[in-house]
Scaffold this motif. Structure first.
Motif: not given
Length: 149
Positions: A32-33, A35, A40, A43
């Motif tokens: 996630m970092t 993205m 985010a 997702d």
């Protein structure tokens, strides 16, 4: 590949090269970092939906930062992995870089819009048909002449 709690426990060489990091640096919640912050939420919502529905497959298309800082569009699909008794063990993910395809589609769309604008403003009647003679396109002058939409 994630574990049953959704934490990454294995990454392949391609992801390491994309992120410019060693495998151990990509474990846990690091995905996630990478993205784009604007992508985010979509997702996270899709992942929550998949987990709430019994840990079913899900897919998203989002921007991810490559090791050189460039944002790339990735089509990411996640499929559940289960043991021989059907118990959920995590997800297997696959990411495909769609950046060039998206850019080509944008160029094509812009070209199509330019053509339609030019053809609809032309003072002559323009049409296109397929090999069977089926009409595919009528410009504004021809639609007005025939009185059709």
């Amino acid at each position: 590949m994630t574990n049953g709690a959704g934490k990454i426990e294995f990454v392949n060489k391609a992801l390491c090269e994309f992120a410019g990091r060693a495998p151990r640096e990509l474990l846990g919640d690091i995905w996630m970092t990478l993205m784009h912050p604007d992508d985010a939420a979509g997702d996270i919502a899709e992942r929550k939906r998949a987990w709430a529905a019994g840990r079913v497959p899900y897919a998203v298309e989002a921007r991810f930062r490559r090791h050189d800082g460039q944002w790339r569009w990735l089509a990411v699909s996640s499929n559940p992995r289960r043991d021989d008794k059907g118990a959920f063990r995590g997800y297997v993910g696959l990411a495909v870089d769609k950046t060039e395809a998206r850019e080509a589609l944008a160029v094509l769309k812009e070209s199509e819009e330019r053509f339609r604008m030019m053809a609809d403003r032309a003072p002559v009647m323009i049409w296109m048909s397929d090999a069977q003679g089926q009409c595919l396109y009528l410009n504004a002058a021809l639609r007005n002449f025939w009185g059709v939409a």
